[in-house]
Structures are given as C-alpha cells and as structure tokens.
Scaffold this active site. Structure first.
Site, PDB file in Angstrom:
ATOM      1  N   ASN A  12      51.771  42.514  33.019  1.00  0.00           N
ATOM      2  CA  ASN A  12      52.853  41.175  32.884  1.00  0.00           C
ATOM      3  C   ASN A  12      53.750  41.479  31.877  1.00  0.00           C
ATOM      4  O   ASN A  12      53.852  42.511  31.137  1.00  0.00           O
ATOM      5  CB  ASN A  12      51.975  40.006  32.052  1.00  0.00           C
ATOM      6  CG  ASN A  12      50.808  39.682  32.930  1.00  0.00           C
ATOM      7  OD1 ASN A  12      49.816  40.105  33.099  1.00  0.00           O
ATOM      8  ND2 ASN A  12      50.955  38.315  33.237  1.00  0.00           N
ATOM      9  N   CYS A  55      46.435  42.389  38.638  1.00  0.00           N
ATOM     10  CA  CYS A  55      45.350  41.645  39.282  1.00  0.00           C
ATOM     11  C   CYS A  55      44.713  42.636  39.909  1.00  0.00           C
ATOM     12  O   CYS A  55      45.252  43.469  40.844  1.00  0.00           O
ATOM     13  CB  CYS A  55      45.783  40.616  39.950  1.00  0.00           C
ATOM     14  SG  CYS A  55      44.715  39.981  41.184  1.00  0.00           S
TER      15      CYS A  55
HETATM   16  P1  HMG Z   1      32.128  34.875  46.570  1.00  0.00           P
HETATM   17  O1  HMG Z   1      31.261  36.386  46.585  1.00  0.00           O
HETATM   18  O2  HMG Z   1      32.533  34.474  47.894  1.00  0.00           O
HETATM   19  O3  HMG Z   1      31.103  33.697  46.163  1.00  0.00           O
HETATM   20  O4  HMG Z   1      33.094  34.932  45.820  1.00  0.00           O
HETATM   21  P2  HMG Z   1      29.756  33.168  46.512  1.00  0.00           P
HETATM   22  O5  HMG Z   1      29.997  31.709  46.344  1.00  0.00           O
HETATM   23  O6  HMG Z   1      29.257  33.664  48.008  1.00  0.00           O
HETATM   24  O7  HMG Z   1      28.711  33.687  45.418  1.00  0.00           O
HETATM   25  C1  HMG Z   1      28.296  35.038  45.411  1.00  0.00           C
HETATM   26  C2  HMG Z   1      27.732  35.467  44.019  1.00  0.00           C
HETATM   27  O8  HMG Z   1      28.780  35.057  43.141  1.00  0.00           O
HETATM   28  C3  HMG Z   1      26.601  34.418  43.780  1.00  0.00           C
HETATM   29  O9  HMG Z   1      25.612  35.437  43.245  1.00  0.00           O
HETATM   30  C4  HMG Z   1      27.116  33.354  42.783  1.00  0.00           C
HETATM   31  O10 HMG Z   1      26.384  32.879  42.008  1.00  0.00           O
HETATM   32  C5  HMG Z   1      28.211  34.048  42.129  1.00  0.00           C
HETATM   33  P3  HMG Z   1      24.243  36.010  43.626  1.00  0.00           P
HETATM   34  O11 HMG Z   1      23.667  34.655  44.146  1.00  0.00           O
HETATM   35  O12 HMG Z   1      24.931  36.926  44.692  1.00  0.00           O
HETATM   36  O13 HMG Z   1      23.773  36.696  42.490  1.00  0.00           O
HETATM   37  N1  HMG Z   1      29.312  33.440  41.677  1.00  0.00           N
HETATM   38  C6  HMG Z   1      29.581  33.326  40.430  1.00  0.00           C
HETATM   39  N2  HMG Z   1      29.081  33.654  39.076  1.00  0.00           N
HETATM   40  C7  HMG Z   1      29.821  33.504  38.009  1.00  0.00           C
HETATM   41  N3  HMG Z   1      30.701  32.444  38.020  1.00  0.00           N
HETATM   42  C8  HMG Z   1      31.280  31.887  39.099  1.00  0.00           C
HETATM   43  C9  HMG Z   1      30.952  32.413  40.373  1.00  0.00           C
HETATM   44  N4  HMG Z   1      31.014  32.161  41.348  1.00  0.00           N
HETATM   45  C10 HMG Z   1      30.084  32.492  42.366  1.00  0.00           C
HETATM   46  N5  HMG Z   1      32.579  31.226  39.061  1.00  0.00           N
HETATM   47  C11 HMG Z   1      34.704  33.881  44.118  1.00  0.00           C
HETATM   48  C12 HMG Z   1      34.072  33.690  45.483  1.00  0.00           C
HETATM   49  C13 HMG Z   1      35.766  32.911  44.142  1.00  0.00           C
HETATM   50  C14 HMG Z   1      33.392  33.578  43.189  1.00  0.00           C
HETATM   51  C15 HMG Z   1      35.040  35.385  43.843  1.00  0.00           C
HETATM   52  O14 HMG Z   1      35.927  35.716  44.702  1.00  0.00           O
HETATM   53  C16 HMG Z   1      35.571  35.453  42.424  1.00  0.00           C
HETATM   54  O15 HMG Z   1      35.374  35.455  41.487  1.00  0.00           O
HETATM   55  N6  HMG Z   1      37.208  35.716  42.709  1.00  0.00           N
HETATM   56  C17 HMG Z   1      37.797  35.876  41.335  1.00  0.00           C
HETATM   57  C18 HMG Z   1      38.831  36.958  41.280  1.00  0.00           C
HETATM   58  C19 HMG Z   1      39.543  37.159  40.099  1.00  0.00           C
HETATM   59  O16 HMG Z   1      39.112  36.698  38.955  1.00  0.00           O
HETATM   60  N7  HMG Z   1      41.021  37.474  40.458  1.00  0.00           N
HETATM   61  C20 HMG Z   1      41.889  37.662  39.327  1.00  0.00           C
HETATM   62  C21 HMG Z   1      42.251  36.356  38.642  1.00  0.00           C
HETATM   63  S1  HMG Z   1      43.523  35.693  39.821  1.00  0.00           S
HETATM   64  C22 HMG Z   1      45.130  36.662  39.097  1.00  0.00           C
HETATM   65  O17 HMG Z   1      44.954  37.271  38.197  1.00  0.00           O
HETATM   66  C23 HMG Z   1      46.608  36.228  39.238  1.00  0.00           C
HETATM   67  C24 HMG Z   1      47.119  35.312  38.287  1.00  0.00           C
HETATM   68  O18 HMG Z   1      47.084  35.893  36.999  1.00  0.00           O
HETATM   69  C25 HMG Z   1      48.256  34.733  38.519  1.00  0.00           C
HETATM   70  C26 HMG Z   1      49.448  36.019  38.986  1.00  0.00           C
HETATM   71  O19 HMG Z   1      49.695  36.852  38.530  1.00  0.00           O
HETATM   72  O20 HMG Z   1      49.952  35.690  40.217  1.00  0.00           O
HETATM   73  C27 HMG Z   1      46.371  34.081  38.087  1.00  0.00           C
HETATM   74 MG    MG Z   2      48.866  37.555  36.552  1.00  0.00          MG
END
Ligand code: HMG
Ligand code: MG
Length: 300
Positions: free
Chosen positions: A249, A240
């Site tokens: 993983n 991540c």
């Molecule tokens: P933010 O910057 O706070 O979002 O991010 P916002 O609502 O203020 O929006 C900012 C900009 O992002 C805007 O665009 C939105 O349109 C865009 P702008 O106006 O600046 O051009 N936006 C999006 N665009 C596309 N798709 C969307 C989306 N949402 C907002 N869905 C947010 C908040 C949650 C979106 C961000 O923090 C994010 O995307 N985080 C994801 C991080 C991630 O993917 N991490 C890895 C996955 S978790 C993991 O790996 C763990 C796991 O495997 C289990 C484990 O191992 O423990 C699952």
């Molecule tokens: Mg994971």
C-alpha cells in the site's frame, strides 16, 4: 476544486500489510505494533480480519490480537469480515466496527472469496443486517476498481453501482481499492467522476497500492477531486495474496509528509508514525518501504 483542510487517514497496515507477509508475526508483536500506532493520532486503525484461517493464516490470531490491544478513546479499530461466521467471531472478540469487501471483477471475487459478485453482495447484505442490529459500524471496500489481474479493465459504472448499493445497505464509507496499483491520474479522475454520480464524494475513500510508484500522485489527484479519506499503511506494508501483482500500500509516512507540505491537517504525529514503521520493519527483517521513513530515520 480546492483541497480539503483536513484529511482522515485510515491505517490498514495491521490487516492489509500483515496479511501479505510470508512470515507469521507473533500476536504479541502485532499487539505492540497496534498499540504504537494508537498513540500517533491516527483516527482509524484496521486491526485484523476474521476471514478463514485456511485462506489467510497470517491473521489466524485475530481474536487474540483484537482482545489484546489497548483501545484508545476516539480511535476506531475496524476488522475485516467476509461472512456471518466472521462477523460472529468479530462480535465475540468485542469488535465495534467492521469492514466488508467485494469487487466489480467476477474473476477476482472468485479468487478472493470463492463466490460471484452477486453472491458476495448477498453475503454482505446478511452481514450488514446483523451488524446494524448490533449497532456495529460498517465500512466497505471495492477492490480492483481500476484494473484486475484476471480480467484487465474494469468499467467505472460497475464500481459506481456497487458503491451505491453498499451505501444504501448502510455502509458509512466506500473505499475504492486500486488493488494492483495500475491507476494513473487521468484514470483516477475518470473513476471519481463516474463513481461520484452514484456515491457522494463525502462517502468515498481511496485505497491505493504503489505497484508502479503512482500512489502519491494518484492521491493528489483524488484530493484535487475532493476526496477527504485516505487509506495508507505504515512502512508501505501490504498487498493482497489473491491479487497477483498487488505490491505494498502507499506508505502512511509518505502520505503524511505530502499532506503536511500541502498544509492539510491529519492530526497524525509523523515522528511517532516513523517509529512504529521502523518497529514493524525490524520485526520483518527489512527496511521500511517508505522514502520519508528512510530519509528521516535512516536504515533500520
Ligand atoms: P470458503 O472456503 O468458500 O468458505 O471460503 P466455506 O463457507 O465453504 O467454509 C470453508 C471452511 O472455512 C469451513 O471450515 C468454515 O468454517 C471456514 P471447515 O469446515 O473446512 O473446517 N470459514 C471460516 N473460518 C473462520 N472465519 C470465517 C470463516 N468462513 C468460513 N469467517 C471465505 C469463503 C470468504 C471464508 C474465504 O474465501 C475467505 O476467507 N476469503 C478471504 C480472503 C481475504 O481475506 N483476502 C484479503 C482481503 S481483501 C483485500 O486485501 C483487498 C482490500 O485491501 C482492498 C484492496 O486493496 O482492493 C480490502
Ligand atoms: Mg488493499
């Protein structure tokens, strides 16, 4: 407790694996890769995520990849979704199952999703409400359940409470993520003892990263406890980007080899899985991070 006869494997490499690669893999290669995984007998393949491309540019081609893959009957193809915007894009791409995610760690929540745990649960509830109306199945992840790179220790009770809330919302399975791979068998047992007071074992999955080489032995402990769903990633891809220290993983090939040795069925063809692992490793220009793959296939 006796071991289960059958275990469901949730393959997460196209999402959890490729989200952590510094190089951006072309959509066509991802599609080929997922199509290869689809014919291995894996029942679930997490394909991509509909998160912000500013946060995870590696998966910005989510829609193209999801639309491009061949969907095989009896295989689920979930995609990770963080908010309503992501859900809407997923639905527009034809996604039928999503995975939502949160964590018991306030600091990790801020780093990974830019919001508090309470706010993330609120976002998830909004996503779940719409998804349920659209008859989309919902899986949930809890990250950093055994330790957080920013906060250190995590209380298992908090993991249990969040898991219970997610289950009540309508998530059909709660995957417990040892995101930075700090677990050891006694910690797994304690976690499962406490979490299973809140969430029945049949709704729990384990998602282990192999940072300290403990993932297989931790899976063995979880199986001993009665867990029947294991997340894994072919070639040991994964991590991540927002969890410092989160290495790959557990490799699916290694898990399947161990389960075969234990007489536990998965329906997965190890030979085909090894080929898929070698294909993606070649694209990434390195050997699979799987002892079984290397032992049976040699270097790529
Ligand atoms: P933010 O910057 O706070 O979002 O991010 P916002 O609502 O203020 O929006 C900012 C900009 O992002 C805007 O665009 C939105 O349109 C865009 P702008 O106006 O600046 O051009 N936006 C999006 N665009 C596309 N798709 C969307 C989306 N949402 C907002 N869905 C947010 C908040 C949650 C979106 C961000 O923090 C994010 O995307 N985080 C994801 C991080 C991630 O993917 N991490 C890895 C996955 S978790 C993991 O790996 C763990 C796991 O495997 C289990 C484990 O191992 O423990 C699952
Ligand atoms: Mg994971």
């Amino acid at each position: 407790m006796s071991f289960p006869h059958h275990v469901k494997i949730v393959e997460v490499s196209p999402r959890d694996g490729l989200q952590n690669e510094s190089q951006i893999i072309p959509a066509k290669v991802k599609i080929d890769f997922i199509n290869q995984l689809s014919v291995t007998g894996l029942p679930v393949i997490e394909t991509t995520s509909f998160v912000s491309p500013k946060w995870i540019p590696q998966l910005a081609d989510n829609s193209e990849v999801f639309k491009g893959i061949e969907k095989i009957a009896n295989v689920s193809y979930p995609a990770l979704v963080p908010n309503i915007q992501g859900l809407e894009s997923a639905i527009a791409s034809g996604v039928k199952e999503i995975a939502v995610f949160t964590t018991p760690s306030e600091q990790f929540s801020l780093k990974n999703t830019n919001c508090s745990v309470t706010e993330s649960m609120h976002r998830i509830s909004e996503v779940v409400e719409i998804a349920k109306k659209k008859r989309i199945r919902i899986r949930a992840y809890l990250s950093c359940v055994l330790g957080c790179p920013y906060e250190g220790k995590i209380a298992p009770e908090k993991v249990g409470e969040l898991g219970e809330a997610l289950l009540r919302m309508g998530c059909y399975e709660i995957s417990l993520g040892d995101t930075i791979g700090v677990g050891t068998p006694p910690k797994i047992k304690r976690l499962l003892e406490i979490v299973s007071r809140h969430v029945p074992l049949k709704y729990l999955a384990v998602h282990f990263h192999d940072t300290f080489g403990q993932a297989l032995v931790n899976i063995y402990s979880a199986l001993e406890f009665g867990i029947g769903v294991i997340d894994a990633s072919v070639a040991g891809l994964g991590g991540c980007p927002y969890a410092k220290g989160a290495s790959g993983n557990v490799a699916t090939e290694d898990v399947i080899y161990m389960l075969q040795g234990m007489g536990i069925e998965t329906g997965v063809d190890l030979k085909k899985l090894i080929e898929a692992g070698r294909f993606i490793s070649k694209q990434l220009g390195r050997n699979p991070n799987s002892k079984v793959n290397l032992a049976l296939g040699g270097p790529v």
